[in-house]
Design an enzyme around this catalytic site. Sequence first.
Site, PDB file in Angstrom:
ATOM      1  N   GLN A 118       0.826  -1.219   0.000  1.00 27.57           N
ATOM      2  CA  GLN A 118       0.000   0.000   0.000  1.00 27.57           C
ATOM      3  C   GLN A 118       0.857   1.264   0.000  1.00 27.57           C
ATOM      4  O   GLN A 118       0.447   2.302   0.521  1.00 27.57           O
ATOM      5  CB  GLN A 118      -0.977  -0.013   1.173  1.00 27.57           C
ATOM      6  CG  GLN A 118      -2.128  -0.983   0.979  1.00 27.57           C
ATOM      7  CD  GLN A 118      -2.864  -0.748  -0.335  1.00 27.57           C
ATOM      8  OE1 GLN A 118      -3.123   0.386  -0.726  1.00 27.57           O
ATOM      9  NE2 GLN A 118      -3.200  -1.822  -1.028  1.00 27.57           N
ATOM     10  N   SER A 119       2.038   1.189  -0.585  1.00 28.95           N
ATOM     11  CA  SER A 119       2.936   2.348  -0.616  1.00 28.95           C
ATOM     12  C   SER A 119       2.359   3.489  -1.454  1.00 28.95           C
ATOM     13  O   SER A 119       2.077   3.320  -2.644  1.00 28.95           O
ATOM     14  CB  SER A 119       4.283   1.914  -1.197  1.00 28.95           C
ATOM     15  OG  SER A 119       5.047   3.058  -1.544  1.00 28.95           O
TER      16      SER A 119
END
Length: 332
Positions: free
Chosen positions: A76-77
């Site tokens: 989920q960067s």
Amino acid sequence: MPNRNILNDKFDLGFFPTPLHLLKKLTEKFDYNIYIKRDDQTGLATGGNKTRKLEYLIKDASDGGYDTVITAGAQQSNHCRQTAAACVIAGLECHLLVNNFKPEISQGNLLLDNLLGAKVHYSEDSKKSRKEDLQELKNSLEKKGKKVYLIPVGGSNFIGSLGYVSAMKEIAVQLNQQNIKNPYIFFATSSGGTQSGMMTGQSLFNTDAILMPVQIDKEKDYSLSLENEILEILEESEKQLDLSKSFIINDIPVIKGYNIAEYGTLTDKEKYAINLLAKTEGILLDPVYTGRAFFGMIDILKNKKIPTGSNVIFWHTGGTPALFSYAEGLQT
Ligand SMILES: *Cc1c(COP(=O)(O)O)cnc(C)c1O
């Protein structure tokens, strides 16, 4: 004259200045004047703090004649997602190395990475460090004849930090225009680029702000401490920008105590913060960074740990696409 022209040398990716505005209802609830700086609205594929860093990193990559960018992060960067979008704009091939296995369905930022055309590589159960995996990916692309520009995790190096050096210049103008004096600026600090840029910007532009960085990641005993990572970038800034100040580790503020749960773990605290801001102001936080940092800020205000009546700014660093990958945990 310090080498400050370097700040003008960027590749435009976002819309600046981002708004700085009062949170009226929250200000009525607490004994503080509470403002928000909207870096969730930088405009790059749903925005966030990495847009500012990427303006300098992408400039460096295209000036250097690179054709391919690689970087790494969590699935989920937000950094990976904004890098993917920046590469589309700059016409660069983008490869992302993300943790763990490919999920059955890509959600949130990972979904957007794919939509933006990035090639996503999964570390799976690699026993190597992320640095080694990243180097391996770089080597394999170079073997195929690509000229590869490596952006570190979070875009946190001297060049990336320039985004927040110039952000301090931007907010200094707004503080002056809106007559906001001696503000306490709260924000999420993780890989250190945002904080080191702000600290350098403070010393260049002499704002009277007090930085209140809330640490997000749990302390690890096998890696350099956040303070040391920040100090490394600050030392590079001293050289490159001819700063009159020389930083030492004790100059680096980091608020601890809100980083008890693992990185990315949604607890009642982050949920409380997300619900509070959504339901009082209609503004969305994210589960990983801003939810945690906003909780820290509210806790400090509730306990009156800074003088009541002070001006307080929450610097929103973005991350809202991650909300969608936490749908289950956020159900009420
Ligand atoms: C990356 C990120 C941060 C932390 O910034 P660093 O420069 O890594 O310290 C904070 N908030 C959000 C939403 C981010 O994506």
